[in-house]
Design a protein around this motif. Structure first.
Motif, PDB file in Angstrom:
ATOM      1  N   ARG A  96       0.856  -1.193   0.000  1.00 17.09           N
ATOM      2  CA  ARG A  96       0.000   0.000   0.000  1.00 17.09           C
ATOM      3  C   ARG A  96       0.886   1.236   0.000  1.00 17.09           C
ATOM      4  O   ARG A  96       1.584   1.502   0.984  1.00 17.09           O
ATOM      5  N   CYS A  97       0.879   1.947  -1.086  1.00 18.30           N
ATOM      6  CA  CYS A  97       1.698   3.153  -1.222  1.00 18.30           C
ATOM      7  C   CYS A  97       1.096   4.268  -0.373  1.00 18.30           C
ATOM      8  O   CYS A  97      -0.097   4.544  -0.445  1.00 18.30           O
ATOM      9  N   THR A  98       1.922   4.889   0.429  1.00 18.69           N
ATOM     10  CA  THR A  98       1.464   6.013   1.254  1.00 18.69           C
ATOM     11  C   THR A  98       2.005   7.348   0.748  1.00 18.69           C
ATOM     12  O   THR A  98       1.878   8.356   1.425  1.00 18.69           O
ATOM     13  N   GLU A  99       2.592   7.313  -0.448  1.00 16.71           N
ATOM     14  CA  GLU A  99       3.104   8.531  -1.099  1.00 16.71           C
ATOM     15  C   GLU A  99       4.125   9.282  -0.241  1.00 16.71           C
ATOM     16  O   GLU A  99       4.079  10.501  -0.138  1.00 16.71           O
ATOM     17  N   ILE A 100       5.056   8.539   0.367  1.00 13.47           N
ATOM     18  CA  ILE A 100       6.065   9.232   1.178  1.00 13.47           C
ATOM     19  C   ILE A 100       7.003  10.066   0.322  1.00 13.47           C
ATOM     20  O   ILE A 100       7.750  10.897   0.858  1.00 13.47           O
ATOM     21  N   ARG A 101       6.923   9.917  -0.996  1.00  8.12           N
ATOM     22  CA  ARG A 101       7.736  10.778  -1.866  1.00  8.12           C
ATOM     23  C   ARG A 101       7.311  12.242  -1.740  1.00  8.12           C
ATOM     24  O   ARG A 101       8.038  13.145  -2.138  1.00  8.12           O
ATOM     25  N   GLN A 102       6.161  12.475  -1.137  1.00 11.01           N
ATOM     26  CA  GLN A 102       5.679  13.842  -0.931  1.00 11.01           C
ATOM     27  C   GLN A 102       6.096  14.389   0.436  1.00 11.01           C
ATOM     28  O   GLN A 102       5.801  15.533   0.759  1.00 11.01           O
TER      29      GLN A 102
END
Length: 162
Positions: free
Chosen positions: A91-97
């Motif tokens: 589940r991707c939590t978009e930590i790239r943001q």
């Protein structure tokens, strides 16, 4: 990725339920005793299989559980999803943001490359599980096991449902 014990248990149990004669069933307690697993936990797993339409419960004398469909119509993916649920493992939590150099949401026009890679791998995994039926598993077990063992198991099932 790690699957819970319930997946292993229920796959073995579904394989055994293929031996149950029409109109009969095996109790969760008998199945738990056979595999030496906790009956309370197994009962919960059996309910998940029932809700997924993999097994059905039969009341009365000779009651218990039996397969709700043929072994050629039950896949390993059916069993995994019944026990573990349909959600993807990753589940991707978009930590790239996040963080001091995080991307702005508006700059995230393409899906996260990491999430995409995991989704692609999971689709291959699910396709492999979807392609493997309980009939194929039982045939492989019969080819790799001793005939004496299968006779012993079939006789045990017969004694339980008589």
């Amino acid at each position: 990725m790690q699957l819970g014990k319930g997946v292993e248990w229920c796959t073995h149990i579904c394989g055994m339920l293929a031996l149950v004669p029409t109109g009969k069933g095996l109790s969760a307690e008998a199945l738990a005793d056979f595999f030496e697993v906790p009956s309370a936990y197994l009962a919960k797993q059996m309910q998940l299989l029932r809700r997924a339409g993999i097994v059905e419960s039969v009341r009365g004398k000779g009651g218990g559980y039996r397969l709700a469909r043929g072994v050629d119509a039950i896949t390993l993916l059916d069993i995994v999803q019944a026990i573990e649920g349909p959600s993807p493992a990753f589940r991707c939590t978009e930590i790239r943001q996040n963080g001091p150099c995080g991307l702005k949401r508006k700059d995230c026009k393409a899906p996260c490359e990491i999430a995409s890679a995991f989704a692609e791998a999971e689709e291959v995994y699910r396709d492999a599980l979807r392609a493997k039926t309980l009939a194929a598993i039982n045939a492989e077990a019969a080819a790799n096991g001793s005939p004496e063992h299968f006779i012993e198991v079939a006789q045990w099932v017969q004694r339980q449902v008589s």
